[in-house]
Design a protein around this motif. Structure first.
Motif, PDB file in Angstrom:
ATOM      1  N   VAL A 122       0.831  -1.202   0.000  1.00  0.00           N
ATOM      2  CA  VAL A 122       0.000   0.000   0.000  1.00  0.00           C
ATOM      3  C   VAL A 122       0.869   1.257   0.000  1.00  0.00           C
ATOM      4  O   VAL A 122       1.505   1.583   1.004  1.00  0.00           O
ATOM      5  N   VAL A 123       0.924   1.923  -1.148  1.00  0.00           N
ATOM      6  CA  VAL A 123       1.669   3.176  -1.241  1.00  0.00           C
ATOM      7  C   VAL A 123       0.653   4.296  -1.353  1.00  0.00           C
ATOM      8  O   VAL A 123      -0.170   4.287  -2.269  1.00  0.00           O
ATOM      9  N   VAL A 124       0.676   5.224  -0.421  1.00  0.00           N
ATOM     10  CA  VAL A 124      -0.236   6.358  -0.529  1.00  0.00           C
ATOM     11  C   VAL A 124       0.532   7.535  -1.111  1.00  0.00           C
ATOM     12  O   VAL A 124       1.572   7.933  -0.586  1.00  0.00           O
ATOM     13  N   ALA A 125       0.023   8.032  -2.247  1.00  0.00           N
ATOM     14  CA  ALA A 125       0.648   9.191  -2.884  1.00  0.00           C
ATOM     15  C   ALA A 125       0.018  10.448  -2.305  1.00  0.00           C
ATOM     16  O   ALA A 125      -1.199  10.517  -2.132  1.00  0.00           O
ATOM     17  N   ILE A 126       0.859  11.396  -1.933  1.00  0.00           N
ATOM     18  CA  ILE A 126       0.363  12.677  -1.422  1.00  0.00           C
ATOM     19  C   ILE A 126       0.937  13.789  -2.302  1.00  0.00           C
ATOM     20  O   ILE A 126       2.152  13.903  -2.444  1.00  0.00           O
ATOM     21  N   ASP A 127       0.036  14.570  -2.918  1.00  0.00           N
ATOM     22  CA  ASP A 127       0.461  15.762  -3.659  1.00  0.00           C
ATOM     23  C   ASP A 127       0.291  16.945  -2.725  1.00  0.00           C
ATOM     24  O   ASP A 127      -0.782  17.118  -2.131  1.00  0.00           O
ATOM     25  N   THR A 128       1.322  17.750  -2.605  1.00  0.00           N
ATOM     26  CA  THR A 128       1.240  18.839  -1.637  1.00  0.00           C
ATOM     27  C   THR A 128       1.775  20.143  -2.210  1.00  0.00           C
ATOM     28  O   THR A 128       2.623  20.129  -3.109  1.00  0.00           O
ATOM     29  N   LYS A 129       1.234  21.240  -1.678  1.00  0.00           N
ATOM     30  CA  LYS A 129       1.621  22.560  -2.173  1.00  0.00           C
ATOM     31  C   LYS A 129       1.704  23.510  -0.980  1.00  0.00           C
ATOM     32  O   LYS A 129       0.866  23.437  -0.071  1.00  0.00           O
ATOM     33  N   LEU A 130       2.701  24.357  -1.016  1.00  0.00           N
ATOM     34  CA  LEU A 130       2.881  25.340   0.061  1.00  0.00           C
ATOM     35  C   LEU A 130       2.004  26.555  -0.230  1.00  0.00           C
ATOM     36  O   LEU A 130       2.184  27.250  -1.222  1.00  0.00           O
ATOM     37  N   ILE A 131       1.047  26.788   0.689  1.00  0.00           N
ATOM     38  CA  ILE A 131       0.141  27.927   0.512  1.00  0.00           C
ATOM     39  C   ILE A 131       0.119  28.723   1.810  1.00  0.00           C
ATOM     40  O   ILE A 131      -0.208  28.175   2.872  1.00  0.00           O
ATOM     41  N   ASP A 132       0.478  29.972   1.751  1.00  0.00           N
ATOM     42  CA  ASP A 132       0.552  30.849   2.936  1.00  0.00           C
ATOM     43  C   ASP A 132       1.310  30.183   4.080  1.00  0.00           C
ATOM     44  O   ASP A 132       0.830  30.155   5.226  1.00  0.00           O
ATOM     45  N   GLY A 133       2.439  29.613   3.767  1.00  0.00           N
ATOM     46  CA  GLY A 133       3.281  29.029   4.811  1.00  0.00           C
ATOM     47  C   GLY A 133       2.829  27.667   5.324  1.00  0.00           C
ATOM     48  O   GLY A 133       3.420  27.126   6.246  1.00  0.00           O
ATOM     49  N   GLU A 134       1.766  27.100   4.739  1.00  0.00           N
ATOM     50  CA  GLU A 134       1.291  25.776   5.179  1.00  0.00           C
ATOM     51  C   GLU A 134       1.333  24.811   4.009  1.00  0.00           C
ATOM     52  O   GLU A 134       0.854  25.144   2.912  1.00  0.00           O
ATOM     53  N   TRP A 135       1.855  23.603   4.245  1.00  0.00           N
ATOM     54  CA  TRP A 135       1.826  22.570   3.215  1.00  0.00           C
ATOM     55  C   TRP A 135       0.472  21.880   3.264  1.00  0.00           C
ATOM     56  O   TRP A 135       0.112  21.261   4.260  1.00  0.00           O
TER      57      TRP A 135
END
Lengths: 251, 192
Positions: free
Chosen positions: A125-138
């Protein structure tokens, strides 16, 4: 000593690899099986195949492709793209995938992770997480990076671990496609806060970027696509370089 | 003919694919007669110890496996089930190897996932293999080092990467997923 892993990622559309691929020595670099064999021969530690079309009709074709890949390559590989149900997972594992990656569907219905782990074991089980830094929060994004959700990235990673994921594939959208290096910030934070392996993804442009992410974070692996496909960095060269930099890799 | 033991564990097809690439014919079966008839038996596995052991007991396959006189190769969960006991679901196992299976202490990432090399190797499976060679592991439980240990590896602590007792051989790593090194080890088993 456990080695840091180098993982080429192949995007699949209608059974073919996409993105201009520059492998002079292959008869058909658009054939995922040919390309996979070449990467395995060069010393890739694992492969990831992402079906970017991911419709129901394509699902059957994907299983057929997975069978062909499994018959030909002798290293582990992960398959993902639009997987929603335990049945999807079961079909791909039966076809010979070692691991399956889920992303949006796990955010929509987190129990999918525990169901997968319960049925087939955490190791696949590999969980892919796409993340982006927005106003100092990922922040976590779904639907191919189009839609933000309320989860903060490190907290979602911890939840995913508790639910039984065996590994996290973490893509920084701020870095993806920039060739300016992996995000040390979020890769470091996530790999510090959980006890399962983390694959760093997004931003690889040079060999130094790999040593940087391995030196500065506890990530277990680094994934890249275009720099390998275009032949700008070859896997043997990259591994020689990392070895010289005292990063433990499989040679 | 090589028989690959069929039970409720993943990864079985991968073993068959690896044998095919090496030019060996195999069947996937849980029929005791087929297992007795085969030249060699491979006991693969990725999965959970408790339910896997339950599957074997239900079909009397535990007795079949123990009574085999031909070369048998356990892989990953297969090797752990050949030990005495596993902490995973507090499972009593086949008792072929005099060792217990324990959960890694949580001082580093678990599972132990990826390529790792050997601390020690001995025996027929490791002909032509060196300590620097890497093989692919994925496991959260490990088999302690015992008199049956034929190869060791270090992750969090030294553990059995491989075991042997008479005609029973086993690897914690996946030779079928360990590129050329794994193929060599499989080939060594097939040539016993």
């Amino acid at each position: 000593m456990l080695k840091r892993r180098i993982i080429p990622c192949l995007d699949i559309k209608d059974g073919r690899t996409v993105k201009g691929i520059n492998f002079i020595n292959l008869r058909d670099a658009g054939d995922p099986v040919e390309l996979a064999k070449e990467y395995a021969r060069q010393g890739a530690d694992e492969l990831v195949f992402l079906d970017i079309t991911a419709t129901i009709e394509n699902r059957k074709a994907l299983a057929g492709l997975v069978e062909r890949i499994a018959a030909e390559i002798n290293i582990p590989f992960t398959v993902g793209g639009g997987i929603d149900t335990i049945e999807d997972v079961s079909i791909l594992l039966k076809a010979g995938a070692d691991k399956v990656t889920v992303n949006s569907s796990a955010v929509k219905r987190p129990e999918l992770i525990s169901e997968m782990a319960g049925e087939f074991g955490s190791q696949c089980v590999v969980v892919a997480i796409d993340t982006k830094l927005i106003d100092g929060e990922w922040i976590v994004f779904v639907n191919g990076g189009r839609t933000p959700v309320e989860y903060k990235t490190a907290a979602w990673a911890r939840r995913v671990e508790e639910l039984g994921a065996g590994e996290i594939l973490l893509t920084s959208m701020n870095n993806d496609g920039t060739r300016s290096g992996f995000s040390i910030d979020i890769t470091g934070e996530v790999s510090r806060s959980i006890n399962i392996p983390v694959i760093a993804s997004g931003g690889a442009g040079t060999m130094e970027h790999f040593s940087e992410v391995f030196f500065n974070t506890a990530c277990s692996a680094a994934l890249a696509a275009s720099i390998f496909h275009f032949g700008e960095i070859t896997i043997p060269d990259l591994k020689k370089y990392l070895h010289k930099e005292n990063i433990s890799v499989r040679l | 003919m090589i028989a690959i033991l069929k039970y409720n564990a993943g990864n079985i097809k991968s073993v068959q694919n690896a044998l095919t690439r090496l030019g060996y014919e195999s069947i996937i079966t849980d029929d005791p007669e087929e297992l007795m008839k085969a030249e060699k038996v491979i006991f693969p596995g990725v999965g959970e110890a408790g339910s896997a052991m339950h599957y074997l007991l239900e079909r009397g396959l535990d007795k079949t496996i123990i009574s085999l006189k031909k070369p048998v190769l356990g892989i990953c969960l297969g090797m752990q089930l050949m030990c005495r006991h596993s902490e995973e679901a507090d499972t009593r196992c086949l008792g072929i190897f005099d060792a217990d299976v324990k959960l890694f202490p949580p001082v580093d990432k678990i599972p132990h996932m990826g390529w790792n090399n050997f601390l020690t190797i001995k025996g027929e499976l490791y002909k032509g293999i060196s300590l620097e060679d890497d093989v692919y592991f994925v496991h959260s439980y490990y088999s302690e080092i015992s008199s049956c240990t034929s190869a060791t590896c270090d992750y969090i602590l030294p553990f059995s990467a491989s075991m042997q007792s008479g005609n029973f051989y086993a690897t914690q790593f996946h030779p079928e997923k360990s590129a050329g090194v794994g193929e060599k080890i499989l080939q060594n088993f097939l040539e016993i």
